[in-house]
Design a protein around this motif. Structure first.
Motif, PDB file in Angstrom:
ATOM      1  N   GLN A  43      40.361  27.692  49.078  1.00  0.00           N
ATOM      2  CA  GLN A  43      39.410  26.885  48.314  1.00  0.00           C
ATOM      3  C   GLN A  43      38.058  27.600  48.173  1.00  0.00           C
ATOM      4  OE1 GLN A  43      39.321  23.228  50.507  1.00  0.00           O
ATOM      5  NE2 GLN A  43      41.046  22.327  49.373  1.00  0.00           N
ATOM      6  N   LEU A  44      37.642  28.209  49.266  1.00  0.00           N
ATOM      7  CA  LEU A  44      36.374  28.918  49.223  1.00  0.00           C
ATOM      8  C   LEU A  44      36.466  30.164  48.339  1.00  0.00           C
ATOM      9  CD1 LEU A  44      35.205  28.556  52.933  1.00  0.00           C
ATOM     10  CD2 LEU A  44      34.384  27.315  50.912  1.00  0.00           C
ATOM     11  N   GLU A  45      37.648  30.775  48.330  1.00  0.00           N
ATOM     12  CA  GLU A  45      37.845  31.902  47.415  1.00  0.00           C
ATOM     13  C   GLU A  45      37.721  31.439  45.964  1.00  0.00           C
ATOM     14  OE1 GLU A  45      40.907  34.737  50.006  1.00  0.00           O
ATOM     15  OE2 GLU A  45      41.522  33.826  48.106  1.00  0.00           O
ATOM     16  N   GLU A  46      38.328  30.296  45.685  1.00  0.00           N
ATOM     17  CA  GLU A  46      38.238  29.766  44.331  1.00  0.00           C
ATOM     18  C   GLU A  46      36.789  29.448  43.966  1.00  0.00           C
ATOM     19  OE1 GLU A  46      40.836  26.444  44.229  1.00  0.00           O
ATOM     20  OE2 GLU A  46      42.666  27.652  44.177  1.00  0.00           O
ATOM     21  N   LYS A  47      36.051  28.961  44.948  1.00  0.00           N
ATOM     22  CA  LYS A  47      34.632  28.689  44.721  1.00  0.00           C
ATOM     23  C   LYS A  47      33.903  29.985  44.362  1.00  0.00           C
ATOM     24  CE  LYS A  47      30.473  27.102  47.135  1.00  0.00           C
ATOM     25  NZ  LYS A  47      29.921  26.588  48.419  1.00  0.00           N
ATOM     26  N   ALA A  48      34.195  31.006  45.151  1.00  0.00           N
ATOM     27  CA  ALA A  48      33.551  32.292  44.870  1.00  0.00           C
ATOM     28  C   ALA A  48      33.929  32.808  43.482  1.00  0.00           C
ATOM     29  CB  ALA A  48      33.916  33.309  45.930  1.00  0.00           C
ATOM     30  N   VAL A  49      35.205  32.661  43.130  1.00  0.00           N
ATOM     31  CA  VAL A  49      35.658  33.103  41.802  1.00  0.00           C
ATOM     32  C   VAL A  49      34.928  32.351  40.702  1.00  0.00           C
ATOM     33  CG1 VAL A  49      37.620  33.137  40.219  1.00  0.00           C
ATOM     34  CG2 VAL A  49      37.914  33.889  42.580  1.00  0.00           C
ATOM     35  N   SER A  50      34.837  31.023  40.877  1.00  0.00           N
ATOM     36  CA  SER A  50      34.177  30.197  39.863  1.00  0.00           C
ATOM     37  C   SER A  50      32.716  30.602  39.687  1.00  0.00           C
ATOM     38  CB  SER A  50      34.282  28.719  40.261  1.00  0.00           C
ATOM     39  OG  SER A  50      33.580  27.922  39.335  1.00  0.00           O
ATOM     40  N   ILE A  51      32.048  30.827  40.826  1.00  0.00           N
ATOM     41  CA  ILE A  51      30.630  31.203  40.755  1.00  0.00           C
ATOM     42  C   ILE A  51      30.470  32.580  40.113  1.00  0.00           C
ATOM     43  CG2 ILE A  51      28.576  31.704  42.140  1.00  0.00           C
ATOM     44  CD1 ILE A  51      29.661  29.658  44.187  1.00  0.00           C
ATOM     45  N   ARG A  95      35.159  37.981  49.162  1.00  0.00           N
ATOM     46  CA  ARG A  95      34.394  38.390  47.978  1.00  0.00           C
ATOM     47  C   ARG A  95      35.208  38.147  46.705  1.00  0.00           C
ATOM     48  NH1 ARG A  95      31.469  43.996  49.540  1.00  0.00           N
ATOM     49  NH2 ARG A  95      31.055  43.580  51.742  1.00  0.00           N
ATOM     50  N   SER A  96      34.509  37.681  45.712  1.00  0.00           N
ATOM     51  CA  SER A  96      35.128  37.523  44.387  1.00  0.00           C
ATOM     52  C   SER A  96      34.387  38.424  43.400  1.00  0.00           C
ATOM     53  CB  SER A  96      35.032  36.072  43.901  1.00  0.00           C
ATOM     54  OG  SER A  96      35.500  35.965  42.579  1.00  0.00           O
ATOM     55  N   PHE A  97      35.160  39.270  42.730  1.00  0.00           N
ATOM     56  CA  PHE A  97      34.582  40.209  41.767  1.00  0.00           C
ATOM     57  C   PHE A  97      34.982  39.802  40.349  1.00  0.00           C
ATOM     58  CE2 PHE A  97      32.947  43.459  44.576  1.00  0.00           C
ATOM     59  CZ  PHE A  97      33.664  43.271  45.748  1.00  0.00           C
ATOM     60  N   THR A  98      33.992  39.786  39.464  1.00  0.00           N
ATOM     61  CA  THR A  98      34.242  39.468  38.052  1.00  0.00           C
ATOM     62  C   THR A  98      33.470  40.464  37.187  1.00  0.00           C
ATOM     63  OG1 THR A  98      34.467  37.110  38.526  1.00  0.00           O
ATOM     64  CG2 THR A  98      34.078  37.733  36.218  1.00  0.00           C
ATOM     65  N   PRO A  99      34.161  41.139  36.235  1.00  0.00           N
ATOM     66  CA  PRO A  99      33.446  42.086  35.358  1.00  0.00           C
ATOM     67  C   PRO A  99      32.560  41.337  34.355  1.00  0.00           C
ATOM     68  CG  PRO A  99      35.739  41.893  34.681  1.00  0.00           C
ATOM     69  CD  PRO A  99      35.627  41.124  35.963  1.00  0.00           C
ATOM     70  N   VAL A 100      31.502  41.992  33.931  1.00  0.00           N
ATOM     71  CA  VAL A 100      30.579  41.430  32.936  1.00  0.00           C
ATOM     72  C   VAL A 100      30.725  42.229  31.648  1.00  0.00           C
ATOM     73  CG1 VAL A 100      28.180  40.917  32.360  1.00  0.00           C
ATOM     74  CG2 VAL A 100      28.962  40.735  34.724  1.00  0.00           C
ATOM     75  N   VAL A 143      29.854  41.160  38.730  1.00  0.00           N
ATOM     76  CA  VAL A 143      29.225  40.198  39.643  1.00  0.00           C
ATOM     77  C   VAL A 143      30.121  40.061  40.867  1.00  0.00           C
ATOM     78  CG1 VAL A 143      28.496  37.814  39.998  1.00  0.00           C
ATOM     79  CG2 VAL A 143      28.060  38.948  37.817  1.00  0.00           C
ATOM     80  N   ALA A 144      29.523  40.134  42.047  1.00  0.00           N
ATOM     81  CA  ALA A 144      30.255  39.932  43.306  1.00  0.00           C
ATOM     82  C   ALA A 144      29.642  38.740  44.027  1.00  0.00           C
ATOM     83  CB  ALA A 144      30.188  41.174  44.176  1.00  0.00           C
ATOM     84  N   VAL A 145      30.488  37.774  44.363  1.00  0.00           N
ATOM     85  CA  VAL A 145      30.043  36.580  45.098  1.00  0.00           C
ATOM     86  C   VAL A 145      30.766  36.579  46.443  1.00  0.00           C
ATOM     87  CG1 VAL A 145      29.970  34.069  45.137  1.00  0.00           C
ATOM     88  CG2 VAL A 145      29.571  35.296  42.982  1.00  0.00           C
ATOM     89  N   GLY A 146      30.000  36.482  47.506  1.00  0.00           N
ATOM     90  CA  GLY A 146      30.598  36.542  48.844  1.00  0.00           C
ATOM     91  C   GLY A 146      30.389  35.269  49.654  1.00  0.00           C
ATOM     92  N   ILE A 147      31.400  34.901  50.402  1.00  0.00           N
ATOM     93  CA  ILE A 147      31.344  33.750  51.314  1.00  0.00           C
ATOM     94  C   ILE A 147      31.684  34.251  52.721  1.00  0.00           C
ATOM     95  CG2 ILE A 147      32.342  31.508  51.879  1.00  0.00           C
ATOM     96  CD1 ILE A 147      32.888  31.074  48.941  1.00  0.00           C
ATOM     97  N   SER A 148      30.825  33.947  53.639  1.00  0.00           N
ATOM     98  CA  SER A 148      31.017  34.419  55.019  1.00  0.00           C
ATOM     99  C   SER A 148      32.265  33.798  55.635  1.00  0.00           C
ATOM    100  CB  SER A 148      29.792  34.081  55.868  1.00  0.00           C
ATOM    101  OG  SER A 148      30.037  34.368  57.229  1.00  0.00           O
ATOM    102  N   LEU A 149      33.066  34.643  56.321  1.00  0.00           N
ATOM    103  CA  LEU A 149      34.245  34.112  57.004  1.00  0.00           C
ATOM    104  C   LEU A 149      33.859  33.169  58.141  1.00  0.00           C
ATOM    105  CD1 LEU A 149      36.606  37.219  57.112  1.00  0.00           C
ATOM    106  CD2 LEU A 149      36.755  35.185  55.664  1.00  0.00           C
ATOM    107  N   GLN A 150      32.641  33.302  58.628  1.00  0.00           N
ATOM    108  CA  GLN A 150      32.167  32.352  59.639  1.00  0.00           C
ATOM    109  C   GLN A 150      32.007  30.969  59.022  1.00  0.00           C
ATOM    110  OE1 GLN A 150      28.539  33.554  61.550  1.00  0.00           O
ATOM    111  NE2 GLN A 150      28.444  31.771  62.879  1.00  0.00           N
ATOM    112  N   GLU A 151      31.590  30.944  57.802  1.00  0.00           N
ATOM    113  CA  GLU A 151      31.488  29.656  57.103  1.00  0.00           C
ATOM    114  C   GLU A 151      32.864  29.063  56.863  1.00  0.00           C
ATOM    115  OE1 GLU A 151      27.494  30.830  54.529  1.00  0.00           O
ATOM    116  OE2 GLU A 151      29.216  29.908  53.559  1.00  0.00           O
ATOM    117  N   VAL A 152      33.871  29.945  56.666  1.00  0.00           N
ATOM    118  CA  VAL A 152      35.242  29.449  56.498  1.00  0.00           C
ATOM    119  C   VAL A 152      35.689  28.731  57.763  1.00  0.00           C
ATOM    120  CG1 VAL A 152      37.639  30.125  56.119  1.00  0.00           C
ATOM    121  CG2 VAL A 152      35.794  31.243  54.845  1.00  0.00           C
TER     122      VAL A 152
END
Length: 523
Positions: free
Chosen positions: A29-37, A125-130, A141-150
């Protein structure tokens, strides 16, 4: 309603699965969040502009921090095609290479997620080209979520998850409402089927127009062109493929598009020649909120317009000639009627004799030398017209003038001779001596026509521009067209015309034309 329903159903399903949530599901779910952002940030105009312009580059950091704080992610980093950071939670890292080694694939245009350790620790990390508007990649764009937060998320209770779901639902409703209003506003409140119908109707209307129609943007790039435009350009040998997205100046270089696009000027009936094809064009700016967004160019083959104008001119001349002859004949009948009533029968006999002799001499002299009956009849009519205006028009032929091989040449000669003689008649009216002399000569397949008058003459400052449309030394509206038509006819026959004029002494026009005689020149 559809978007809101999708958001609601998604959140309900998520809540149902929360009871047995595992770390893997939360992580997903958090990966999907990162992807969306990351996708949202990649679509941001701020990011696109910053990657393409140094002046707007500093806005990326503010935008990225705002997104990071709003979404509570570990970082939102924007990198260019060299992997250099344009944003980072730690401003000291801006301008340095991206850390982690997992960014190579995104620089090749691939969107994906990964796990790696960077300057901020281990993260998902979620990577999306611009991409820019031309679909060229300009960064990522790279969006990262800490595994500690997971791990923290796994330990959250249902109440927290429920509260988050409600907040997500609210955001979804607001986003759906805004998106619906935005789309409806841009589409003018039209439904998709209505848009499709209008689009098809517009295309049918555009392609049914006989004139060539081309729409361009502010950079003179063609946005659309109808079938007539393509056919006319093909006729001129200028087009081999689709016109759309090409620069119109490559096809029609003489258009005054700078005046249209910059000065908002409308230019009508502009004439230009392209590869031997003469066209008449109209250029109209397209304005939205008083700003020029492009222009519409319409054009038509001048040959067709010339044919209509020449036909009208010829018919008008023929009608005027017949009217003059009819008027002169009526005057002669009135004289005869008066003499008969006075019982002056000897005078009647003498008058008729003079008319017959004059007619025989005048008509016989012209028809003896001018073998084209249409041209001969036209000249006889012009003599009658001049006599009615109390002007002496004399005709002389140094040689016999044969019929032309091409009957269309006769029409051009009528245009040339008729307009010049009409101008001469107007110039001699009011003068003490009212005389016009027209001489014909045919030698070595060259026809020379000389028309001299004893009129007012042409001012020296107008002699060079007298053949320009609208230029005239006479007052009044709708002037300056006769000699312009003469010039066009002379050029069409590949001939030349010279003018010699003295004020108060008169004017002489000399026309020299290539003239191919026809096979049948019998009387």
């Amino acid at each position: 309603m559809f978007v809101c329903s999708v958001v609601l159903v998604s959140l309900l399903i998520t809540n149902l699965l929360i009871a047995d949530t595992s770390g893997e599901v939360i992580e997903q779910q958090l990966e999907e969040k990162a992807v969306s952002i990351s996708r949202t940030a990649a679509e941001s105009q701020v990011v696109r502009d910053g990657l393409q312009s140094e002046a707007a580059e500093e806005n990326i950091q503010d935008y990225a921090l705002a997104v990071q704080q709003a979404t509570e992610v570990l970082f939102v980093v924007v990198i260019d095609m060299d992997g250099i950071r344009k944003s980072h939670p730690n401003p000291d890292n801006i301008g340095k290479a991206f850390a982690g080694g997992d960014e190579l694939r995104v620089l090749q245009g691939e969107a994906y997620t990964s796990r790696a350790e960077g300057t901020l620790g281990l993260s998902v990390r979620s990577f999306t080209p611009v991409f820019d508007t031309a679909e060229n990649q300009i960064g990522a764009v790279a969006v990262g979520i800490s595994l500690q937060e997971v791990d923290t998320a796994i330990q959250q209770n249902r109440k927290t998850i429920l509260l988050g779901s409600l907040i997500g639902l609210l955001i979804g409703i607001i986003g759906a409402f805004w998106l619906a209003r935005y789309i409806k506003k841009n589409l003018l409140g039209l439904e998709p089927h209505e848009i499709a119908r209008i689009h098809e109707e517009r295309n049918q209307m555009l392609h049914s127009v006989y004139e060539g129609v081309i729409a361009i943007d502010k950079n003179c790039r063609i946005l659309l062109a109808n079938k007539s435009a393509s056919e006319l350009l093909k006729k001129a040998g200028l087009m081999d493929n689709d016109l759309v997205s090409q620069d119109i100046r490559e096809f029609l270089p003489n258009l005054e598009l700078e005046r249209v696009l910059q000065d908002k000027k409308t230019i009508l009936d502009e004439e230009q020649t392209v590869n031997g094809l003469t066209i008449i064009s109209n250029q109209v700016p397209l304005l939205v909120n008083e700003e020029v967004i492009g222009a519409i160019v319409t054009f038509r083959d001048k040959t067709e317009l010339n044919q209509l104008a020449e036909q009208l001119t010829g018919v008008e001349m023929y009608a005027e000639t017949l009217r003059a002859q009819s008027h002169e004949f009526m005057n002669q009948l009135h004289v005869l009627l008066g003499l008969i009533k006075l019982e002056e029968y000897d005078q009647v006999s003498n008058f008729i004799g003079k008319l017959v002799d004059h007619q025989v001499y005048e008509v016989g002299n012209i028809t003896r030398y001018i073998k084209d009956p249409v041209l001969a009849g036209f000249i006889i009519g012009k003599i009658s017209f001049a006599r009615e205006a109390h002007v002496e028009l004399t005709i002389s032929c140094e040689t016999e003038i044969p019929k032309p091989a091409d009957p269309a040449v006769t029409h051009e000669l009528v245009t040339i001779i008729g307009n010049v003689i009409d101008n001469a008649i107007e110039n001699v009216i009011g003068m003490e001596q009212r005389s016009i002399h027209t001489a014909f000569s045919y030698i070595d397949e060259l026809l020379t026509i000389t028309i001299s008058d004893t009129g007012t003459g042409i001012p020296e400052e107008l002699q060079e521009s007298i053949f320009t449309k609208g230029v005239s030394n006479k007052e009044g509206y709708h002037r300056g067209f006769g000699l312009h038509l003469v010039k066009n006819s002379v050029e069409k026959l590949e001939g030349s015309i010279d003018v010699d004029s003295d004020i108060k002494k008169g004017t002489t026009f000399e026309v020299v034309l290539p003239y191919e005689a026809g096979g049948d020149n019998d009387d």
